[in-house]
Design an enzyme around this catalytic site. Structure first.
Site, PDB file in Angstrom:
ATOM      1  N   SER A  19       0.836  -1.212   0.000  1.00 38.00           N
ATOM      2  CA  SER A  19       0.000   0.000   0.000  1.00 38.00           C
ATOM      3  C   SER A  19       0.866   1.256   0.000  1.00 38.00           C
ATOM      4  O   SER A  19       0.591   2.226  -0.718  1.00 38.00           O
ATOM      5  CB  SER A  19      -0.900   0.024   1.242  1.00 38.00           C
ATOM      6  OG  SER A  19      -1.838  -1.009   1.184  1.00 38.00           O
ATOM      7  N   GLY A  42      -6.071  -3.710  -7.710  1.00 42.49           N
ATOM      8  CA  GLY A  42      -7.219  -2.862  -7.379  1.00 42.49           C
ATOM      9  C   GLY A  42      -6.764  -1.503  -6.874  1.00 42.49           C
ATOM     10  O   GLY A  42      -7.399  -0.477  -7.157  1.00 42.49           O
ATOM     11  N   SER A  99     -13.348   1.410   2.937  1.00 38.36           N
ATOM     12  CA  SER A  99     -12.384   1.026   1.909  1.00 38.36           C
ATOM     13  C   SER A  99     -11.331   2.118   1.760  1.00 38.36           C
ATOM     14  O   SER A  99     -11.653   3.258   1.403  1.00 38.36           O
ATOM     15  CB  SER A  99     -13.091   0.821   0.564  1.00 38.36           C
ATOM     16  OG  SER A  99     -12.146   0.896  -0.484  1.00 38.36           O
ATOM     17  N   ASP A 155      -6.954  -8.146   4.679  1.00 41.99           N
ATOM     18  CA  ASP A 155      -6.091  -8.984   3.827  1.00 41.99           C
ATOM     19  C   ASP A 155      -5.497 -10.172   4.588  1.00 41.99           C
ATOM     20  O   ASP A 155      -4.920 -11.070   3.978  1.00 41.99           O
ATOM     21  CB  ASP A 155      -4.948  -8.135   3.235  1.00 41.99           C
ATOM     22  CG  ASP A 155      -5.468  -7.112   2.235  1.00 41.99           C
ATOM     23  OD1 ASP A 155      -6.589  -7.283   1.717  1.00 41.99           O
ATOM     24  OD2 ASP A 155      -4.754  -6.121   1.974  1.00 41.99           O
ATOM     25  N   ARG A 187     -12.405 -14.746  -1.819  1.00 40.12           N
ATOM     26  CA  ARG A 187     -11.500 -15.412  -0.867  1.00 40.12           C
ATOM     27  C   ARG A 187     -12.238 -16.314   0.122  1.00 40.12           C
ATOM     28  O   ARG A 187     -11.618 -17.204   0.710  1.00 40.12           O
ATOM     29  CB  ARG A 187     -10.641 -14.379  -0.131  1.00 40.12           C
ATOM     30  CG  ARG A 187      -9.563 -13.798  -1.029  1.00 40.12           C
ATOM     31  CD  ARG A 187      -8.595 -12.890  -0.315  1.00 40.12           C
ATOM     32  NE  ARG A 187      -7.527 -12.509  -1.225  1.00 40.12           N
ATOM     33  CZ  ARG A 187      -6.807 -11.398  -1.146  1.00 40.12           C
ATOM     34  NH1 ARG A 187      -7.033 -10.540  -0.155  1.00 40.12           N
ATOM     35  NH2 ARG A 187      -5.856 -11.137  -2.015  1.00 40.12           N
TER      36      ARG A 187
HETATM   37  C1  S3P Z   1      -5.671  -1.324   0.012  1.00 42.78           C
HETATM   38  C2  S3P Z   1      -6.906  -1.326   0.591  1.00 42.78           C
HETATM   39  C3  S3P Z   1      -7.681  -2.558   0.832  1.00 42.78           C
HETATM   40  C4  S3P Z   1      -6.797  -3.797   0.762  1.00 42.78           C
HETATM   41  C5  S3P Z   1      -5.909  -3.777  -0.434  1.00 42.78           C
HETATM   42  C6  S3P Z   1      -4.990  -2.566  -0.400  1.00 42.78           C
HETATM   43  C7  S3P Z   1      -4.982  -0.028  -0.187  1.00 42.78           C
HETATM   44  O1  S3P Z   1      -8.701  -2.668  -0.167  1.00 42.78           O
HETATM   45  O2  S3P Z   1      -7.595  -4.966   0.761  1.00 42.78           O
HETATM   46  O3  S3P Z   1      -5.112  -4.951  -0.467  1.00 42.78           O
HETATM   47  O4  S3P Z   1      -3.756  -0.025  -0.445  1.00 42.78           O
HETATM   48  O5  S3P Z   1      -5.635   1.013  -0.073  1.00 42.78           O
HETATM   49  P1  S3P Z   1     -10.146  -1.987   0.000  1.00 42.78           P
HETATM   50  O6  S3P Z   1      -9.987  -0.521  -0.059  1.00 42.78           O
HETATM   51  O7  S3P Z   1     -10.948  -2.529  -1.159  1.00 42.78           O
HETATM   52  O8  S3P Z   1     -10.673  -2.467   1.319  1.00 42.78           O
END
Ligand code: S3P
Length: 414
Positions: A14, A82, A154, A302, A333
């Site tokens: 992240s 994502g 999120s 995660d 998952r």
């Molecule tokens: C992340 C946020 C989380 C996490 C992903 C990384 C980020 O996702 O599951 O692995 O770096 O902001 P969500 O925002 O969909 O919860």
């Protein structure tokens, strides 16, 4: 099998993504040390290059020369990531012109409506497959700050809106239902922006300029969680995990393991680029079942697969609830863990928003499907180690997404 020794997991995913994005937006040159050079993070590095930004390797570090982002001349492929797709949507919403984003076969199935809806309210226009999936085109331009109550906790959505808010006129105010990881808020402050955080509400005034800084990326707690669970759940183990980001919005799994009876101490606490960092000592013991639910979920979202693995080794019935977000990760998952664990002999029941696991159980060797999800693959490999069984993964290479030398690192602990 016990886990022994010392390990420094690779850089936080992240924080690595954000370091490239903030570096691109800031005034000056950002030097990043300890970048996670994984497939996901390289998707972000290539994306900022497509937006006209110089991002290159300099010996062990990466340097990003901030500047004016321009409309890309090619389609941006976020791969499996994502975080790349959603955070970039927020940035591209503020770029005058059209950006086209796509992703791999997993990412094109993940929901984008959660960023499209609020970014449209800020003034961007989207043309997305079925209205809410990649590939999608973003027509960016001048944005207006909004007050937005998020439906789900999120960090990706929150970050997309904050990044869009940087170029908006008017204040951006976001409220989350419960607190998700706060790396964006911390990095905004580290790069000199003023962000007011009051519980789960974040408020940012317009016209903020970011100033380039040096960033040292700590080890990823999500990667540390794999060997940590292996050591915590196997009596006689002793493992030191060095330089881990211990931001409380990321370390819910440590609190759960402690509640299960694990022997964990965090030492040598310091701060790197606005993030708390520590060394984690884990000593093996007998774990007990627990319930994981509610506001705790975003702090360990995660790590749920590896906590499910811990539950197979723990005494009693572990319940996981309120975790339906797991169904829209790199794969579903919940379904993937239930299928993999059941085929190895575990007692797991699937619920809409979680799982129930009866432990302890002796798993047996077998072949399992990873669904090309890095965390599912690593979790099943840790079970193989902890139970001393052979587990054949159909796609071991997917660990490249977040922990490229995972298998060789785990071998050093045997
Ligand atoms: C992340 C946020 C989380 C996490 C992903 C990384 C980020 O996702 O599951 O692995 O770096 O902001 P969500 O925002 O969909 O919860």
């Amino acid at each position: 099998m016990k886990a022994h020794g010392e390990i420094t997991p690779p850089g936080d995913k992240s924080i690595s993504h954000r370091a490239f994005l903030f570096g691109a937006l800031a005034n000056g040159t950002t030097r990043i040390k300890g970048v996670l050079e994984s497939r996901d993070v390289m998707s972000t590095a290539k994306a900022v290059q497509s937006l006209g930004i110089e991002a290159r390797k300099d010996h062990e570090d990466w340097v990003v020369k901030g500047g004016t982002l321009r409309e890309p001349i090619t389609v941006i492929d976020a791969g499996n990531s994502g975080t790349t797709a959603r955070l970039l949507s927020g940035i591209c919403a503020g770029i005058d012109g059209v950006t086209i984003l796509t992703g791999d076969s997993s990412l094109v199935c993940r929901p984008m409506g959660r960023v499209i809806t609020p970014l449209e309210k800020m003034g961007a226009r989207f043309l997305a497959r079925s209205g809410r999936y990649l590939p999608m085109a973003i027509q960016g331009g001048s944005l207006q700050g909004i007050s937005y109550d998020m439906e789900i906790a999120s960090a990706q959505v929150k970050s997309a809106l904050l990044l869009a808010g940087l170029s908006a006129s008017g204040t951006t105010t976001i409220t989350e239902p419960s607190k998700s990881r706060d790396h964006t808020e911390r990095m905004l402050a580290y790069f000199g922006a003023e962000v007011a955080v009051d519980g789960t509400t974040i408020c940012m005034s317009p016209g903020q300029r970011l100033q380039a800084r040096e960033i040292t990326v700590p080890s990823d707690p999500s990667s540390a969680a794999f060997p940590a669970v292996w050591a915590a759940a196997t009596p006689g183990s002793s493992l030191l995990i060095r330089g881990v980001c211990i931001n409380p919005t990321r370390t819910g799994f440590l609190r759960v393991l402690e509640r299960m009876g694990a022997h964990i101490t965090v030492e040598n606490i310091r701060e790197w680029a606005g993030e708390p960092v520590g060394d984690i000592q884990v000593d093996g013991g007998v774990l007990h079942a627990t319930t994981i639910e509610g506001e705790e979920i975003p702090t360990l979202i995660d790590e749920i697969p590896i906590l499910v693995a811990a539950a197979c080794l723990a005494q009693g019935r572990t319940e996981i609830r309120d975790a339906s977000e797991l169904r829209v990760k790199e794969t579903d998952r919940i379904a993937a863990m239930v299928q993999g664990l059941t085929s190895l002999g575990a007692h797991v029941d699937e619920n809409d928003d979680g799982m129930t696991i009866e432990g302890p159980v002796q798993l047996h060797s077998g072949s399992v499907r990873t669904f090309s999800d890095h965390r599912i693959a690593m979790c099943l490999h840790i079970l193989a180690k902890a139970f001393d069984i052979d587990v054949h993964l159909d796609d071991p290479s997917c660990v490249d997404i977040s922990y490229p030398d995972f298998f060789s690192s785990m071998e050093t602990l045997v």
